[in-house]
Design a protein around this motif. Structure first.
Motif, short mmCIF file in Angstrom:
data_model
loop_
_atom_site.label_atom_id
_atom_site.label_comp_id
_atom_site.label_asym_id
_atom_site.label_seq_id
_atom_site.Cartn_x
_atom_site.Cartn_y
_atom_site.Cartn_z
N ARG A 248 0.82 -1.22 0.00
CA ARG A 248 0.00 0.00 0.00
C ARG A 248 0.86 1.27 0.00
O ARG A 248 0.52 2.25 -0.67
CB ARG A 248 -0.93 0.00 1.22
CG ARG A 248 -1.66 1.32 1.42
CD ARG A 248 -2.66 1.23 2.56
NE ARG A 248 -3.06 2.54 3.04
CZ ARG A 248 -3.97 3.32 2.47
NH1 ARG A 248 -4.58 2.93 1.37
NH2 ARG A 248 -4.27 4.49 2.99
N GLU A 249 1.94 1.26 0.72
CA GLU A 249 2.77 2.47 0.81
C GLU A 249 3.24 2.92 -0.57
O GLU A 249 3.32 4.12 -0.84
CB GLU A 249 3.97 2.22 1.72
CG GLU A 249 4.84 3.45 1.92
CD GLU A 249 5.99 3.20 2.88
OE1 GLU A 249 6.84 4.11 3.03
OE2 GLU A 249 6.02 2.12 3.51
N ALA A 250 3.52 1.95 -1.44
CA ALA A 250 4.01 2.29 -2.78
C ALA A 250 2.89 2.47 -3.79
O ALA A 250 3.04 3.22 -4.76
CB ALA A 250 4.97 1.19 -3.27
N LEU A 251 1.75 1.80 -3.58
CA LEU A 251 0.72 1.74 -4.62
C LEU A 251 -0.53 2.56 -4.31
O LEU A 251 -1.43 2.63 -5.14
CB LEU A 251 0.32 0.28 -4.86
CG LEU A 251 1.45 -0.66 -5.31
CD1 LEU A 251 0.91 -2.08 -5.51
CD2 LEU A 251 2.09 -0.16 -6.60
N GLU A 252 -0.60 3.19 -3.14
CA GLU A 252 -1.79 3.97 -2.80
C GLU A 252 -1.94 5.14 -3.76
O GLU A 252 -0.99 5.85 -4.05
CB GLU A 252 -1.67 4.49 -1.36
CG GLU A 252 -2.98 5.07 -0.80
CD GLU A 252 -3.29 6.44 -1.34
OE1 GLU A 252 -4.45 6.69 -1.70
OE2 GLU A 252 -2.36 7.27 -1.43
N TRP A 253 -3.15 5.35 -4.28
CA TRP A 253 -3.40 6.43 -5.25
C TRP A 253 -4.71 7.15 -5.00
O TRP A 253 -4.85 8.35 -5.27
CB TRP A 253 -3.44 5.86 -6.67
CG TRP A 253 -4.51 4.82 -6.86
CD1 TRP A 253 -4.41 3.48 -6.59
CD2 TRP A 253 -5.85 5.02 -7.33
NE1 TRP A 253 -5.61 2.85 -6.85
CE2 TRP A 253 -6.51 3.77 -7.31
CE3 TRP A 253 -6.56 6.15 -7.76
CZ2 TRP A 253 -7.84 3.61 -7.71
CZ3 TRP A 253 -7.89 5.99 -8.16
CH2 TRP A 253 -8.50 4.73 -8.13
N PHE A 254 -5.69 6.45 -4.46
CA PHE A 254 -7.04 7.00 -4.36
C PHE A 254 -7.18 8.01 -3.23
O PHE A 254 -7.70 9.11 -3.42
CB PHE A 254 -8.03 5.84 -4.18
CG PHE A 254 -9.46 6.25 -4.10
CD1 PHE A 254 -10.09 6.87 -5.17
CD2 PHE A 254 -10.22 5.99 -2.96
CE1 PHE A 254 -11.42 7.24 -5.11
CE2 PHE A 254 -11.55 6.36 -2.88
CZ PHE A 254 -12.15 6.98 -3.96
N GLU A 255 -6.70 7.67 -2.07
CA GLU A 255 -6.89 8.53 -0.89
C GLU A 255 -5.93 9.71 -0.87
O GLU A 255 -6.05 10.58 0.00
CB GLU A 255 -6.74 7.69 0.38
CG GLU A 255 -7.81 6.62 0.52
CD GLU A 255 -7.55 5.68 1.68
OE1 GLU A 255 -7.17 6.16 2.77
OE2 GLU A 255 -7.71 4.45 1.51
#
Length: 343
Positions: A248-255
């Motif tokens: 998640r740390e690398a791939l989070e985009w929405f929030e």
């Protein structure tokens, strides 16, 4: 959508609406919805989906959501009968369900009831929460070197009484996606650890996935219950267990979008609010429309008509707003002229 089939009377279309974001509705589902005579819709669906149905379409709230209250079987039987009766009346019926109808959606039960009653039906698959919600949280279900399998399971029953073999799931490894498990999160985590899954295994709880209200909590199996309790996280929640959560740390985009978590009110006329709404939603805002303006032409059109007939006598035409442009050019075009009349 011209290449898509049209809805026919006497048939029930069981349509998956996706997990929340209305943009995840398939084009085929949108076609059938736009031609429906009656729509039976579940709880938690975005109300904008119902706007795709014709104005004359009857909208019937079916009230289904996660878990199974004591009277759920009776309510399901009543709904099945309503679907049958609507189809027998020759109506084009859409059964609009959250996520995918065949992934913990009881779509199979409804299809069997229709088959037994001799009613033709079609299933339009939807984007399942199992895939979309983790993706919107920046969590892939599979990832090379981390997980080659993904298992979907419902968690609405107490693990001590449920038919799910949590010990076997613990030994299976890979990614575990748990639907409807927020009330039993602690018991589920304990059952997985007791079955052999490490207490340090990464875990995530995602509330209101794919919506502007999305809230993602990171924990481990050992801390999941306390983390969710402290945040007062309640249904609807999807839980993900496995090493993929660490991506998640690398791939989070929405929030991380600029307006995420903000509520925006648009007071423009409904006809003019759509472009602004789409722009704000693209930046993550939760947008509400409250039209406070209703635009109409001048009460006495004679002065404008006179001015339009004498355009050659004017050196300048000043427009004070886009609306003024529209109210100027509409009658100009109705008179058989266009912008060339301005010289």
């Amino acid at each position: 959508m011209e290449h898509l089939p049209h809805a026919t009377g006497g048939c029930v279309y069981i349509v998956g609406a996706g997990p929340g974001d209305p943009g995840l509705l398939t084009t085929k589902g949108a076609r059938f919805l736009s031609e429906a005579d009656v729509v039976f819709y579940d709880d938690l669906l975005d109300p904008r989906l119902l706007e795709l149905a014709p104005g004359t379409c009857e909208r019937v709230y079916a009230g289904h959501r996660g878990g199974r209250p004591a009277d759920s079987t009776r309510r399901q039987d009543e709904l099945n009968q309503q679907l049958v009766e609507a189809a027998r009346a020759g109506r084009r019926v859409v059964r609009l369900k959250g996520g995918d109808p065949y992934v913990f959606g009881r779509g199979g039960e409804e299809a069997i009831a229709l088959r037994d009653a001799g009613i033709p039906f079609e299933v339009v698959p939807g984007v399942s929460a199992a895939m979309a919600v983790p993706a919107y949280a920046g969590i892939p279900l599979t990832h090379r070197g981390l997980s080659q399998t993904a298992t979907l399971v419902t968690g609405h029953e107490d693990p001590e009484a449920a038919e799910v073999d949590w010990a076997a799931l613990a030994k299976l490894g890979g990614t575990l996606v748990i639907f409807m498990g927020s009330r039993n999160a602690g018991a589920i985590a304990k059952a997985l650890v007791a079955g052999g899954r490490q207490a340090e295994t990464p875990a995530a709880a995602i509330q209101w996935g794919t919506r502007p209200q999305q809230h993602t909590l990171l924990a481990t199996l050992g801390t999941l219950e306390d983390t969710m309790s402290e945040a007062e996280l309640r249904s609807p929640v999807l839980m993900v267990v496995g090493d993929v959560v660490e991506q998640r740390e690398a791939l989070e985009w929405f929030e991380g979008r600029s307006l995420f978590g903000r509520r925006v009110l648009i007071t423009r006329s409904r006809e003019q609010s759509r472009p602004l709404r789409l722009m704000l939603e693209a930046e993550g805002g939760e947008v509400f429309e409250l039209p406070l303006l209703h635009l109409t032409g001048p009460e006495n059109p004679a002065p404008l008509e006179t001015a339009l007939s004498e355009l050659e006598h004017y050196g300048w035409v000043v427009f004070t707003s886009p609306n003024a442009v529209r109210f100027f050019f509409d009658p100009l075009q109705e008179s058989g002229r266009d912008a060339r009349a301005l010289g």
